[in-house]
Design an enzyme around this catalytic site. Sequence first.
Site, PDB file in Angstrom:
ATOM      1  N   HIS A 235      -8.456 -28.043  -4.986  1.00 58.20           N
ATOM      2  CA  HIS A 235      -8.669 -26.670  -5.463  1.00 58.20           C
ATOM      3  C   HIS A 235      -8.034 -25.614  -4.569  1.00 58.20           C
ATOM      4  CE1 HIS A 235     -11.073 -28.590  -8.400  1.00 58.20           C
ATOM      5  NE2 HIS A 235     -11.944 -29.024  -7.510  1.00 58.20           N
ATOM      6  N   ARG A 292      -9.318  -9.425  -8.311  1.00 52.53           N
ATOM      7  CA  ARG A 292      -8.745  -9.011  -7.017  1.00 52.53           C
ATOM      8  C   ARG A 292      -7.238  -9.221  -7.042  1.00 52.53           C
ATOM      9  NH1 ARG A 292     -10.340 -14.451  -6.477  1.00 52.53           N
ATOM     10  NH2 ARG A 292      -8.486 -15.699  -6.090  1.00 52.53           N
TER      11      ARG A 292
END
Length: 503
Positions: A235, A292
Site C-alpha cells: 500500500h 489533500r
Amino acid sequence: MIKKILISNRGEIAVRIMRTCREMDIKSVAVFSDADRSSLHVRYAGEAFHIGASPSSESYLAMDKIINAAKKSGADAVHPGYGFLSESAEFAKKVRQAGLIFIGPSSHAISTMGDKIIARQTAIKSGVPVVPGTTSPVISENDVIKVASEIGYPIIIKASAGGGGKGMRLVKNIEELAESLRMAKSEAMAAFGDDSVYVEKYIESPHHIEFQLLADQHGNIIHLCERECSIQRRHQKVVEESPSPIISSKMRDEMGKAAVALAKSVDYEGAGTVEFLVDNKGNYFFLEMNTRLQVEHPITERVIGLDLVKEQIKIASGQKLAHKQEDIRQSGHAIECRVYAEDTENNFMPDAGKIKHITEPLGFGVRTDGYVYEGYEIPIYYDPMISKLIVWGRTRIDAINRMKRALYEYKITGVKTTIPFLERIMNEPDFVKGNYDTHFIQDNIDSLLPKSTDDNQLRQDIATITAFYHYYKRLERIKKISIVEKSHDYWRNYGRRKNSVRI
Ligand code: MV4
C-alpha cells in the site's frame, strides 16, 4: 491577499510548498521538531518556529502549538501538505476558528470523505459507480454472510475509518469469514478507535487510477486527468505515471466527469483526488477521495503544465479558476519514482543515517523534489522517503529512457536507498510494455530483488580478481617492474608511465 503562509509539515513537501510561495512573493513560515533543527525546510523558510519534541504527536500533530506559531508569525494562512494533519477535519476547523485561512477543503468535505462508508454513499448519490457491496456498516457475521451470498466470493472487509489498506481483510470463502471479520474489526479498533467495517466484492487484479481535481470557491470544478498508481508495495506507492497506459480518452472523459460530480456533491474546494479501481474489463469503481495535495502531484503538474500549489493558494484567496475543462490536455508523459532510505535487501527496512554524498540528476526533462543534503542525518521519527524523481518525455518510452538515465546519475552514499530497485523496475519487460496491475511488484519480486546467484557470481569474480592481483604483485617483485597501478582507473593512465607493462 495571502502574504504569509505557515507550512504545517516537514521534509520535501514543506520545501516544495515554500518554493511556490517564493515565486508568488509570499513569505513562508516553517515549524520544526527537535529532530528537524537542521532540516532544509527550516533553512529555506523566511522564519521558523520550534514546536516540540521529535515524535509527531509532540510536534507536527500538535494542533494548538502549530496554530499558536501561525498567530505569532502573523501568517494569513496554513498549508498542511500531505500526511500529518492534512486530512484532519478538526485541524481545518481550528485553523479557521483562529481567523486563519486553511489551504484545503471545508471540514465537512474532509470528514465526509474520511469516513469511507459515508464516502461510498455520497458516490452512489452522485451517480459514481462503486464496487458492489454494503452501503451501511455491517453489524454481525450474518450480515456479512448475507451480502457475500448476494455478491459472491471473494469479498473484502474494510474499515470505515481506514484507507490506504489498513484494517482490510480478504475473505475467499464462508469458512474464513468469521475470523476475518473479527480480525478486521479489532485491527480497525486498534488503529482508529472505531471498529465499523463494510463489505465489497473483491476485484482480482485491479489498477489503481486517480483523478486530480481543482475546485474554486465559486462552484467551478475541473479535472486534470489521471495518474496511474498501480506500482506499489504494501500500500506504499513506488512509481506513478501519467497518462495511464490503460486509459482511453473515452474512459478518461467519463471517469473525470464522475470525479467532478462527486466533488460537486460536497461543495469541494481546493485540490483533491478521486481514486478508482479499474478491473481487467475496463470497469471502474470509486475507491476513496483524498482531500489533500498528494505526494505524486508533480506528474500531473508536468503533463498538464500547472503548479498545483499555486492553484491551491489562488483558490484559497478566493480567485476563480483560470482554466476551463476544454483547456486541459495531457502533453507528453511523466513518471515519478519515490526514493526511500530503505534497505531493499533487508525487507525494505528504513535505513536512517547521515548522507555522506549526494549527486542529484539534472538535465532536460528532470525534476527532483527532495530535502536532504550532504552531512544531513535522516531522522528515524518520520517517513523514510528522501526524494521524488520526476521525468518528462514526449512519449512513454522516452520518459522511461530518461528515468533510467536520471537514476544512473543519482548517487547517494551513507544510507541505503531504493534507487537500484527503481532501476530494475524501469528494466522489467512488463513495466516497459505498460502491462501491469496492483500485483506488479509481488508478481515480479524475484527479478526486482538482487538474486542470491548474483551475489555468488560477485563473490566468484572478486576471488578471481584477487588471485590475479596477487599473481601480478609477485611478478612485480621478481621482475622489478610495475604492473598494478595505484590509480583505480588504470586504463586512463595506460602508457603514461615508462615502466608499466600491458596486462
Ligand atoms: C480493493 C481491492 C480489491 N477489491 N477493494 C487497497 C488500499 C485501499 N485503498 C483499497 N485497496 C484495495 N481495495 C476491492 N473491492 C484491492 C485493493 C488493493 C489495492 C488497491 C490500490 C492499490 C494497491 C492495492 C494493493 C492491494 C489491494
